[in-house]
Motif scaffolding. Structure first.
Motif, short mmCIF file in Angstrom:
data_model
loop_
_atom_site.label_atom_id
_atom_site.label_comp_id
_atom_site.label_asym_id
_atom_site.label_seq_id
_atom_site.Cartn_x
_atom_site.Cartn_y
_atom_site.Cartn_z
N LEU A 190 0.87 -1.11 -0.09
CA LEU A 190 0.06 0.27 0.23
C LEU A 190 0.87 1.11 0.27
O LEU A 190 0.37 2.46 -1.19
N THR A 191 1.95 1.44 1.13
CA THR A 191 3.02 2.28 0.56
C THR A 191 3.13 2.96 -0.29
O THR A 191 3.63 3.86 -1.47
N ASN A 192 4.38 1.18 -1.47
CA ASN A 192 4.57 1.72 -2.20
C ASN A 192 3.25 2.35 -3.60
O ASN A 192 4.21 3.16 -3.85
N ILE A 193 2.29 1.19 -3.00
CA ILE A 193 0.85 2.40 -4.43
C ILE A 193 1.59 3.74 -4.36
O ILE A 193 1.24 5.00 -4.77
N ILE A 194 1.23 3.68 -3.20
CA ILE A 194 0.81 5.79 -2.59
C ILE A 194 2.00 6.67 -3.39
O ILE A 194 1.75 7.32 -3.61
N GLU A 195 3.24 5.93 -2.85
CA GLU A 195 4.11 6.84 -3.42
C GLU A 195 4.56 6.31 -4.88
O GLU A 195 5.38 8.20 -5.47
N THR A 196 4.35 5.93 -5.28
CA THR A 196 4.69 6.10 -6.99
C THR A 196 3.43 6.33 -7.73
O THR A 196 3.37 6.47 -9.16
N ARG A 197 2.54 6.95 -6.93
CA ARG A 197 1.16 7.44 -7.69
C ARG A 197 1.74 8.99 -8.77
O ARG A 197 3.13 9.48 -8.42
N PHE B 205 -2.34 2.15 10.83
CA PHE B 205 -1.65 2.45 9.32
C PHE B 205 -1.61 3.97 9.74
O PHE B 205 -3.17 4.20 9.64
N SER B 206 -0.50 4.52 8.88
CA SER B 206 -0.94 5.87 8.63
C SER B 206 0.70 6.11 8.48
O SER B 206 1.31 5.75 8.20
N PHE B 207 0.37 7.45 7.19
CA PHE B 207 1.00 7.81 5.93
C PHE B 207 0.79 8.81 5.37
O PHE B 207 -0.57 8.68 4.99
N GLN B 208 1.90 9.16 5.27
CA GLN B 208 1.31 10.42 4.62
C GLN B 208 2.43 10.58 3.58
O GLN B 208 3.56 10.37 3.72
N SER B 209 2.15 11.78 2.29
CA SER B 209 3.22 11.81 1.19
C SER B 209 2.68 13.27 0.35
O SER B 209 1.87 13.14 -0.19
N GLY B 210 3.62 13.84 -0.29
CA GLY B 210 3.59 14.50 -1.11
C GLY B 210 3.53 16.07 -0.58
O GLY B 210 4.03 16.48 1.32
N SER B 211 3.15 17.67 -1.02
CA SER B 211 3.46 18.45 0.32
C SER B 211 2.01 19.51 -0.04
O SER B 211 1.91 19.62 -1.64
N ILE B 212 1.66 20.17 -0.34
CA ILE B 212 0.48 21.30 0.06
C ILE B 212 1.02 22.04 0.09
O ILE B 212 2.05 23.21 0.02
N SER B 213 1.23 22.98 -1.70
CA SER B 213 0.97 24.43 -2.46
C SER B 213 0.65 25.55 -1.73
O SER B 213 -0.65 25.34 -2.02
N THR B 214 0.95 26.62 -1.11
CA THR B 214 0.86 27.60 -1.12
C THR B 214 1.77 28.99 -1.90
O THR B 214 2.12 28.19 -2.23
N ASP B 215 0.95 29.65 -2.24
CA ASP B 215 1.13 30.59 -3.06
C ASP B 215 3.10 31.64 -2.70
O ASP B 215 3.68 31.18 -4.05
N GLU B 216 3.57 30.95 -1.39
CA GLU B 216 5.36 31.08 -0.88
C GLU B 216 5.79 30.31 -0.61
O GLU B 216 6.45 30.28 -0.81
N GLN B 217 5.10 28.98 -0.50
CA GLN B 217 6.30 27.47 -0.49
C GLN B 217 5.26 26.62 -0.31
O GLN B 217 4.16 26.76 -0.24
N ASP B 218 6.00 25.04 -0.93
CA ASP B 218 5.55 24.24 -0.47
C ASP B 218 5.47 23.77 1.29
O ASP B 218 6.37 23.89 1.66
N ILE B 219 4.84 23.09 1.67
CA ILE B 219 4.68 22.37 2.76
C ILE B 219 4.86 21.18 2.84
O ILE B 219 3.57 20.77 2.36
#
Length: 87
Positions: free
Chosen positions: A8-15, A35-49
């Motif tokens: 499941l983690t591999n599927i999320i990471e290779t999306r 199980f808890s997993f997060q991947s990626g970032s949230i973009s704002t006008d100033e930065q990626d978080i």
């Protein structure tokens, strides 16, 4: 992380990050987070978080999915029928 969630983690990471730039998933079993997993970032006008376990998402149209799943479960439990009157 438990071995049973590695696929499941591999599927999320290779999306495709262009389609799904951020994703957070938690699985609750018997009232406990297993199980808890997060991947990626949230973009704002100033930065990626980068996502973290406390990141918040605007769920707007996602509530339709929860409603549909609930209706399907109720049909499966024979509590309602698909052709029941709503009002």
């Amino acid at each position: 992380m438990e071995e049973r969630f590695e696929e499941l983690t591999n599927i999320i990471e290779t999306r495709d990050m262009d389609i799904i730039p951020a994703m957070q998933l938690s699985i609750i079993q018997s009232g406990k987070k297993v199980f808890s997993f997060q991947s990626g970032s949230i973009s704002t006008d100033e930065q990626d978080i980068a996502l973290n376990p406390f990141s918040l998402f605007d769920i707007t149209s996602l509530t339709k999915v929860f409603t549909a799943v609930t209706i399907i479960k109720l049909i499966d439990m024979r509590k309602i029928q698909l052709d029941d009157a709503v009002f």
